[in-house]
Scaffold this active site. Structure first.
Site, PDB file in Angstrom:
ATOM      1  N   LYS A   1       0.852  -1.191   0.000  1.00 37.78           N
ATOM      2  CA  LYS A   1       0.000   0.000   0.000  1.00 37.78           C
ATOM      3  C   LYS A   1       0.885   1.237   0.000  1.00 37.78           C
ATOM      4  O   LYS A   1       1.674   1.447   0.916  1.00 37.78           O
ATOM      5  CB  LYS A   1      -0.899  -0.006   1.234  1.00 37.78           C
TER       6      LYS A   1
ATOM      7  N   LYS B   1      -2.028  -1.541  -3.982  1.00 39.33           N
ATOM      8  CA  LYS B   1      -2.940  -0.406  -3.945  1.00 39.33           C
ATOM      9  C   LYS B   1      -2.175   0.895  -3.980  1.00 39.33           C
ATOM     10  O   LYS B   1      -1.229   1.025  -3.209  1.00 39.33           O
ATOM     11  CB  LYS B   1      -3.751  -0.512  -2.652  1.00 39.33           C
TER      12      LYS B   1
HETATM   13  C1  PBG Z   1      -7.400   3.380   5.338  1.00 37.08           C
HETATM   14  C2  PBG Z   1      -7.822   3.063   3.962  1.00 37.08           C
HETATM   15  C3  PBG Z   1      -7.670   3.952   2.911  1.00 37.08           C
HETATM   16  C4  PBG Z   1      -8.220   3.345   1.799  1.00 37.08           C
HETATM   17  C5  PBG Z   1      -8.698   2.085   2.183  1.00 37.08           C
HETATM   18  N1  PBG Z   1      -8.424   1.915   3.546  1.00 37.08           N
HETATM   19  C6  PBG Z   1      -7.156   5.346   2.891  1.00 37.08           C
HETATM   20  C7  PBG Z   1      -5.852   5.683   3.455  1.00 37.08           C
HETATM   21  O1  PBG Z   1      -4.975   4.850   3.643  1.00 37.08           O
HETATM   22  O2  PBG Z   1      -5.679   6.863   3.746  1.00 37.08           O
HETATM   23  C8  PBG Z   1      -8.262   4.017   0.466  1.00 37.08           C
HETATM   24  C9  PBG Z   1      -9.254   3.553  -0.503  1.00 37.08           C
HETATM   25  C10 PBG Z   1      -9.533   4.479  -1.612  1.00 37.08           C
HETATM   26  O3  PBG Z   1      -8.917   5.557  -1.790  1.00 37.08           O
HETATM   27  O4  PBG Z   1     -10.429   4.127  -2.371  1.00 37.08           O
HETATM   28  N2  PBG Z   1      -7.084   2.392   6.164  1.00 37.08           N
END
Ligand code: PBG
Length: 326
Positions: free
Chosen positions: A194, A247
């Protein structure tokens, strides 16, 4: 001599025969935004076409999703400001929005695969995924809470927990605790790679989870690095993940492609909120062809090596019969 490659593109039937990659509803996971209350709908301003809804209304949508052939959903809570605290304690409330929703969705639709996000940001007044103290995100203290959160979701009947927090060691601790407590068959889809991306803005708008201060760069990965991302995948596999996630998706196709050769676990790609909004707004403005761009984006993610894709376009594609089950 030259090759007449256009023979394979002569008409639609031939093109269909030689098509290498396909998108099916079996490959797509639909995100669901939940809010407290009854009969409540709120459009998310930065994600046109996507709504936060109370559970009663989401259950109506889920019924339609099931009949359209959607196989899986991932749940995200939008928690009211008054319940957000520095210790994120609402994450462990047994009658909180997510445990309650998991129970009632699984009771009504036992066959839909329900995934829950594990992280503290929806519940944390700081907006961080972990406990924030004196400018630092505390790793082990956060993992202790995440482990309890995962167990709570497992007890509520979730099929897969999906830790999105990027703390070290959380997959190991969550797996141990699930096994010890009789949830050997509750799976873990790890947000392994991520990245600290600029594309999560609309999602934070959806959850009202904007950061109070700082950024997420001490836990999410630097977008410049691929080896570091691949190491996270290796580590999560060895700690017990059942699937690994990359992601965002479209700007990280190289990571998806390399991950495919690195692990035998299913690879999930998350087409995040910013990717959704870029395509949706340009499509709504008729700058690009919306349906064509959606399908092309998903095909490219699969072609790179993703087995499954979390996409905010899932429900739209199913309703408009642009994708079906294969
Ligand atoms: C946070 C989380 C995020 C997303 C999924 N879980 C945002 C972040 O890490 O700030 C992002 C998903 C998206 O942008 O569609 N745990």
């Amino acid at each position: 001599m030259f090759n007449r490659n256009r023979k394979l593109r002569k008409n639609q039937s031939i093109r269909d025969l030689v098509q290498e990659t396909n998108i099916s509803l079996n490959d797509l996971i639909c995100p669901i935004f939940l809010i407290d209350g009854k009969n409540k709908t709120e459009e998310i301003s930065s994600m046109s076409g996507i709504y936060r809804k109370s559970l009663d209304l989401q259950l109506i949508d889920i019924q339609e999703m099931v009949s359209l052939g959607i196989k899986s959903i991932i749940l995200f809570p939008s928690i009211s400001k008054s319940k957000k605290t520095k210790d994120a304690r609402e994450a462990l409330n047994p009658s909180g929005l997510i445990p309650k929703s998991i129970k009632s969705i699984k009771r009504k639709f036992p066959n839909i695969v329900v995934i829950s996000d594990i992280a503290l940001d929806p519940y944390n007044s700081d907006g961080h995924d972990g406990i924030y103290k004196d400018g630092i995100i505390l790793n082990d203290e956060t993992v202790k809470i995440l482990t309890k959160q995962a167990l709570l979701h497992a007890k509520s009947g979730v099929d897969f927990v999906s830790p999105s927090d990027m703390m070290d060691g959380r997959i190991f601790e969550i797996r141990n605790s699930l096994d010890k407590n009789g949830f050997e068959y509750t799976g873990i889809i790890s947000y392994s790679a991520k990245f600290a991306s600029s594309l999560y803005g609309p999602f934070r708008d959806a959850l009202n989870s904007e950061l109070k201060q700082g950024d997420k760069k001490t836990y999410q990965i630097n977008p410049a690095n691929s080896r570091e991302a691949l190491k996270e995948i290796i580590d999560d596999e060895s700690e017990g993940a059942d699937m690994v996630m990359i992601k965002p998706a479209s700007l990280y196709l190289d990571i998806i492609h390399q991950a495919k050769n690195l692990t035998l676990l299913p690879i999930v790609a998350y087409q995040v909120s910013g990717e959704y909004s870029m395509i949706k707004t340009a499509g709504d403005e008729k700058f690009i062809n919306l349906d064509g761009a959606i399908l092309e984006s998903l095909l490219s993610i699969k072609r790179a090596g993703a087995d499954l894709i979390i996409s905010y376009f899932t429900y739209y594609l199913a309703k408009n019969k642009l994708v079906s089950n294969s």
